[in-house]
Motif scaffolding. Structure first.
Motif, PDB file in Angstrom:
ATOM      1  N   VAL A 134      45.133   6.131 -44.406  1.00 52.32           N
ATOM      2  CA  VAL A 134      44.998   5.814 -42.982  1.00 52.32           C
ATOM      3  C   VAL A 134      46.247   6.262 -42.221  1.00 52.32           C
ATOM      4  N   LEU A 135      47.413   6.066 -42.826  1.00 50.91           N
ATOM      5  CA  LEU A 135      48.673   6.425 -42.158  1.00 50.91           C
ATOM      6  C   LEU A 135      48.901   7.923 -42.115  1.00 50.91           C
ATOM      7  N   VAL A 190      54.475   0.517 -47.283  1.00 53.79           N
ATOM      8  CA  VAL A 190      54.136   0.897 -45.907  1.00 53.79           C
ATOM      9  C   VAL A 190      54.059  -0.306 -44.968  1.00 53.79           C
ATOM     10  N   TRP A 191      53.778  -1.489 -45.512  1.00 55.96           N
ATOM     11  CA  TRP A 191      53.617  -2.688 -44.678  1.00 55.96           C
ATOM     12  C   TRP A 191      54.927  -3.179 -44.078  1.00 55.96           C
ATOM     13  N   VAL A 198      50.756  -1.993 -37.008  1.00 59.88           N
ATOM     14  CA  VAL A 198      49.932  -1.893 -35.800  1.00 59.88           C
ATOM     15  C   VAL A 198      48.802  -0.883 -36.003  1.00 59.88           C
ATOM     16  N   VAL A 199      49.125   0.273 -36.573  1.00 57.91           N
ATOM     17  CA  VAL A 199      48.118   1.307 -36.846  1.00 57.91           C
ATOM     18  C   VAL A 199      47.065   0.778 -37.821  1.00 57.91           C
ATOM     19  N   ILE A 204      41.690  -1.532 -39.546  1.00 56.41           N
ATOM     20  CA  ILE A 204      40.960  -2.554 -40.305  1.00 56.41           C
ATOM     21  C   ILE A 204      39.991  -3.311 -39.405  1.00 56.41           C
ATOM     22  N   GLU A 205      40.436  -3.633 -38.191  1.00 56.74           N
ATOM     23  CA  GLU A 205      39.544  -4.344 -37.258  1.00 56.74           C
ATOM     24  C   GLU A 205      38.289  -3.524 -36.971  1.00 56.74           C
ATOM     25  N   ARG A 206      38.442  -2.233 -36.775  1.00 50.64           N
ATOM     26  CA  ARG A 206      37.285  -1.388 -36.472  1.00 50.64           C
ATOM     27  C   ARG A 206      36.311  -1.320 -37.650  1.00 50.64           C
ATOM     28  N   GLN A 207      36.842  -1.338 -38.856  1.00 47.41           N
ATOM     29  CA  GLN A 207      35.965  -1.322 -40.034  1.00 47.41           C
ATOM     30  C   GLN A 207      35.218  -2.649 -40.192  1.00 47.41           C
TER      31      GLN A 207
END
Length: 365
Positions: A134-135, A190-191, A198-199, A204-207
């Motif tokens: 994702v990143l 990465v966290w 934020v990215v 995750i919300e969209r999924q």
């Protein structure tokens, strides 16, 4: 980079996953067996089943689904504070993953077991979220810097490689596929960048929203994520301001260094004993004296460690080799030992990153 010990661990993980998969077939994937304290997803209760490997992912999802928790089964695999780098899934873990609707994992070298685990998935419509994918270009390769344990060996290794390449013909180079297949090793932590978080939270919300047909709930997920992102953005600004007004711009780590994403966000320089994913526990005399010398040169009055360093032995040894021998040992939390019990007791990603800011302020001033 980490030699035969690392390769052996990776191979052992693959063999273990294969054996666990075979055991699941023999058992008819019944899911029988002893359960631990993880909340295991039930594929037949009408809820959305989300499985997260580590605490930050788990906490982000909790923020997104706030107010709608009864519509979800949320599982944190490393619920007992297992280190990401040493984690080996159980048969129950593989079963839980196989039935879930969304599976979230980091996607670095330590997650080499995931591909084999996903082959056992019974839910063929599963959404799989690899954070590093994702990143994209935001993911960073591991780096060995001046004074770090293994730097000399790393340079020597590449010198030897260059010599070997001079004597190889084109066919031999084309068939030297072991290194080419593996490619560069990336820093998995990465966290520990709020900007990365934020990215990832937005994605995750969209999924999650894509799996829920209820418009009211989808609006809730979006509102929760947006509010959380604003809150994290404010914390990010506090980090920027703290670094801008700090006395020093360099930190010294007497430990593994998983905070590269964090310090790169704000332009902080660093020296450390080991890379973030190192399995080494003892620093060489050269590394100790180099870091002690840097402390003397820079005038910083602290040595940083991470929360998994119980005895702070390396940090204390570095201090004992400085001129003044009076530096403080400070601890930054990399969230690699957070348990589900900690999460249930209110420990959160935001609070940990806010606490890390206070530690960083002290280290830089």
């Amino acid at each position: 980079m980490r030699g035969t010990e690392f390769i052996s661990k990776k191979l052992f993980k693959k063999i273990t996953i294969g054996l666990l998969a075979a055991a699941m077939i023999v058992l008819g994937i019944t899911g029988c067996g002893k359960k631990d304290n993880k909340k295991t997803a039930d594929a037949k209760d009408g809820k959305i089943n989300i499985v997260c490997t580590i605490f930050p992912e788990y906490d982000w999802v909790k923020e997104i689904i706030k107010g709608q928790e009864d519509k979800f089964n949320l599982t944190m695999l490393m619920a007992n504070g297992a280190d990401l780098h040493n984690f080996q899934p159980t048969a129950d873990d593989i079963l839980t993953i196989s039935q879930c609707d969304i599976f979230i994992y980091v996607g670095g070298e330590s997650d080499g077991w995931v591909d084999d685990a996903l082959k056992e998935a019974t839910n063929k419509n599963m959404i799989v979220i690899n954070l590093m994918n994702v990143l994209g270009d935001r993911a960073k390769e591991e780096e060995l810097i001046e004074g770090m344990q293994g730097e000399d060996e790393h340079e020597h290794h590449h010198d030897d490689e260059d010599e070997d390449h001079d004597h190889e013909d084109a066919d031999e180079h084309d068939h030297d596929d072991e290194d080419e297949e593996e490619g560069p090793e990336y820093d998995e932590h990465v966290w520990l960048s709020i900007q990365n978080a934020v990215v990832l939270i937005d994605y995750i919300e969209r999924q999650i929203s894509s799996l829920d047909k209820d418009e009211t709930r989808v609006s809730t997920y979006k509102a929760n994520a947006d509010a959380y992102i604003v809150k994290l953005g404010e914390l990010d600004s506090q980090y920027e301001e703290a670094v801008k007004s700090a006395k020093f711009n360099t930190v010294v780590f007497g430990d593994r260094f998983p905070f590269r994403y964090l310090i790169d966000d704000y332009g902080i320089k660093y020296y450390a004993a080991f890379i973030g994913c190192s399995a080494e526990t003892e620093a060489s005399f050269e590394t100790i004296t180099f870091l002690a010398g840097k402390i003397d040169e820079l005038g910083v009055d602290s040595v940083l460690t991470i929360e998994t360093s119980a005895d702070k032995q390396i940090a204390n040894t570095i201090i004992s080799n400085t001129k003044t021998k009076d530096q403080k040992v400070l601890t930054l939390d990399s969230m690699q030992a957070v348990t589900s019990k900690d999460a249930d007791n209110g420990k959160s990603y935001y609070d940990i990153m806010a606490a890390n800011l206070e530690v960083l302020k002290e280290a830089l001033n």
